[in-house]
Motif scaffolding. Structure first.
Motif, PDB file in Angstrom:
ATOM      1  N   TRP A 202      -2.513  91.718 -20.231  1.00  0.00           N
ATOM      2  CA  TRP A 202      -1.620  92.468 -20.921  1.00  0.00           C
ATOM      3  C   TRP A 202      -0.181  92.186 -20.283  1.00  0.00           C
ATOM      4  CZ3 TRP A 202      -1.605  95.715 -24.822  1.00  0.00           C
ATOM      5  CH2 TRP A 202      -2.825  96.339 -25.092  1.00  0.00           C
ATOM      6  N   ASP A 203      -0.110  91.470 -19.013  1.00  0.00           N
ATOM      7  CA  ASP A 203       1.040  91.199 -18.420  1.00  0.00           C
ATOM      8  C   ASP A 203       1.485  89.665 -18.621  1.00  0.00           C
ATOM      9  OD1 ASP A 203      -0.829  90.251 -16.735  1.00  0.00           O
ATOM     10  OD2 ASP A 203      -0.211  91.033 -14.976  1.00  0.00           O
TER      11      ASP A 203
ATOM     12  N   PRO B 129       3.711  87.377 -20.759  1.00  0.00           N
ATOM     13  CA  PRO B 129       4.722  87.276 -21.842  1.00  0.00           C
ATOM     14  C   PRO B 129       4.264  86.516 -22.858  1.00  0.00           C
ATOM     15  CG  PRO B 129       5.670  86.795 -19.387  1.00  0.00           C
ATOM     16  CD  PRO B 129       4.002  86.592 -19.589  1.00  0.00           C
TER      17      PRO B 129
ATOM     18  N   SER C 207       4.976  91.941 -23.699  1.00  0.00           N
ATOM     19  CA  SER C 207       3.502  91.648 -23.433  1.00  0.00           C
ATOM     20  C   SER C 207       2.911  90.848 -24.671  1.00  0.00           C
ATOM     21  CB  SER C 207       2.646  93.056 -23.208  1.00  0.00           C
ATOM     22  OG  SER C 207       1.342  92.800 -23.361  1.00  0.00           O
TER      23      SER C 207
ATOM     24  N   ARG D 220      -0.368  90.659 -25.334  1.00  0.00           N
ATOM     25  CA  ARG D 220      -1.606  91.289 -25.872  1.00  0.00           C
ATOM     26  C   ARG D 220      -0.823  92.217 -26.914  1.00  0.00           C
ATOM     27  NH1 ARG D 220      -6.920  92.487 -22.846  1.00  0.00           N
ATOM     28  NH2 ARG D 220      -8.027  93.481 -24.256  1.00  0.00           N
TER      29      ARG D 220
ATOM     30  N   THR E 165       7.168  95.271 -22.615  1.00  0.00           N
ATOM     31  CA  THR E 165       7.386  94.018 -21.822  1.00  0.00           C
ATOM     32  C   THR E 165       6.347  94.060 -20.878  1.00  0.00           C
ATOM     33  OG1 THR E 165       8.755  95.101 -20.033  1.00  0.00           O
ATOM     34  CG2 THR E 165       9.963  94.000 -21.867  1.00  0.00           C
ATOM     35  N   ALA E 166       6.064  92.455 -20.158  1.00  0.00           N
ATOM     36  CA  ALA E 166       5.198  92.285 -19.171  1.00  0.00           C
ATOM     37  C   ALA E 166       5.655  93.208 -17.840  1.00  0.00           C
ATOM     38  CB  ALA E 166       5.083  91.053 -18.922  1.00  0.00           C
TER      39      ALA E 166
ATOM     40  N   VAL F 214       4.277  96.751 -18.346  1.00  0.00           N
ATOM     41  CA  VAL F 214       2.723  97.117 -18.024  1.00  0.00           C
ATOM     42  C   VAL F 214       2.591  97.243 -16.837  1.00  0.00           C
ATOM     43  CG1 VAL F 214       0.696  95.841 -18.272  1.00  0.00           C
ATOM     44  CG2 VAL F 214       2.148  95.547 -20.274  1.00  0.00           C
TER      45      VAL F 214
END
Length: 411
Positions: A132-133, A135, A173, A175, A352-353, A356
């Motif tokens: 998830w984190d 970019p 993110s 994902r 954004t990362a 997350v």
């Protein structure tokens, strides 16, 4: 136990619905009507009476999703849904479309556009989803993609969804981004569902099953005080309401404004709320096809145009009801539609990362000192499914014995 819930969007209402048989609750909503990001209007166009959504709109066709489970639990059936193709067309100002997605009935001679093959190859060859984190820019940079495919398709769709500038999508993110890009370059348009009565009808159905919960609309909370026994909500009309537990189902900037400054100061658990930066997004429901491709054969359900470093979408209701009604983002447009039926404004939160990581921090302090957070911003890609999941997570803490929890899929 008395629970205060600030915000009558889907997250706040579902939280109330889940705990209703165990707790007494009061839901306080600043707007004059419930629904939050689900806002619907009904009208008759070209002899067709229909309900059009200005906010949240599509439902996954997956019957096992939390959204579908909730709809079933509150009494919705097949007659309440319409299945439509989720097709996409992308282009830049005054340029032929970069990508024209598959759509039922589209003439065979209409090409897919120059970005089709690179985007399709990119999406088909991704393999396991990234963390998830990670970019999105890192994932895109690992492939050799033409700028047109990146800026006017991959980045454009995400920028339109979250109200951010196209270059900012590199920090989103990966994902989360890929969740929304699935099916953009598929040989057949992915099916999605809409509620014939509009998404706001779900909010009304949920509210209609509340028996121990009071809903106060048109009541803006002015401030929140921490007390020994819980919290006191003060509204702009001078009213005060004492509760033992508090659920904030409002955007993070609103939560920061309402909570005592001492609770969101540096070093405090809720300081993380400052890391949730929302973006304004404005919509118009209109009749003129001002933002559609000139060639009608290239129209899709979702039409995304890139301009001036931004990307904005126009949803065509033709596949839904057979009428030329459009729901378009107008936040950064230089030309506005002429035949406007309704407008609305929302706050979007780019996943954004860094967001997350902020979501993970927020999850660690959920329930601390009796304070809970519910909403689409709390986890994952930030959609209606997330909002419902967040309500279920709060309800498990507040009312683990509620029989209604069994209706929703465990995250």
């Amino acid at each position: 136990m008395r629970v205060g819930i600030v915000g009558a969007g889907i997250a706040g209402l579902v939280t109330a619905w889940l705990i209703d048989e165990v707790c007494t609750a009061v839901v306080v909503e600043a707007r004059s009507r419930i629904g939050g990001n689900a806002r619907s209007v009904t009208g008759c166009v070209d002899g067709v009476s229909a309900t059009f959504d200005l906010g949240a709109q599509e439902i996954a066709a997956d019957d096992s999703s939390p959204h579908s489970a909730l709809l079933t639990a509150v009494g919705f059936g097949e007659r309440h849904f319409a299945d439509i193709p989720s097709s996409h067309t992308f282009w830049a100002d005054d340029v032929s479309p970069s990508l024209v997605g598959s759509h039922p009935g589209r003439p065979a001679g209409v090409g897919h556009g120059p970005a089709w093959e690179p985007v399709k190859s990119f999406l088909d060859g991704l393999g396991e989803p990234p963390a998830w984190d990670v970019p999105f820019g890192e994932v895109v940079a690992s492939r050799s993609l033409p700028p047109q495919a990146v800026d006017h398709v991959l980045y454009a769709l995400i920028a339109s969804l979250f109200g951010c500038a196209v270059p900012e999508v590199a920090g989103v993110s990966a994902r989360a981004a890929l969740t929304y890009l699935a099916g953009v370059a598929s040989d057949e348009a992915m099916p999605v569902r809409i509620l014939r009565g509009g998404m706001e009808s779900l909010s009304w159905a949920v509210a209609g099953q509340l028996t121990r919960t009071e809903i106060r609309t048109g009541t803006a909370v002015d401030r929140i005080e921490r007390t020994e026994g819980g919290y006191v909500l003060s509204d702009t009309a001078g009213g005060r309401c004492a509760v033992e537990r508090l659920v904030l189902a409002v955007p993070p900037p609103t939560a920061v404004r309402l909570l005592p400054e001492s609770m969101t100061a540096p070093g405090r658990p809720w300081h993380v709320l400052h890391r949730f930066a929302c973006r304004p997004v404005r919509y118009a429901l209109h009749l003129d096809p001002v933002y559609m491709p000139g060639d009608r054969s290239r129209w899709s359900t979702h039409n995304v145009v890139s301009h001036d470093g931004w990307a904005e979408s126009s949803f065509w209701y033709g596949p839904s009801y057979g009428v030329d009604v459009f729901k378009s983002q107008i936040t950064h447009r230089s030309v506005l539609p002429r035949q406007v039926l309704a407008t609305s404004a929302f706050e979007a939160l780019p996943p954004t990362a860094d967001l997350v990581r902020a979501q993970r921090t927020l999850a660690m302090v959920q329930g601390h000192e009796g304070l809970h957070f519910a909403g689409h911003y709390t986890a994952g890609p930030g959609d209606q499914e997330t909002a419902i999941d967040s309500a279920a997570e709060v309800a498990r803490r507040l009312a683990p014995g509620s029989s209604r929890l069994r209706h929703l899929t465990t995250p």
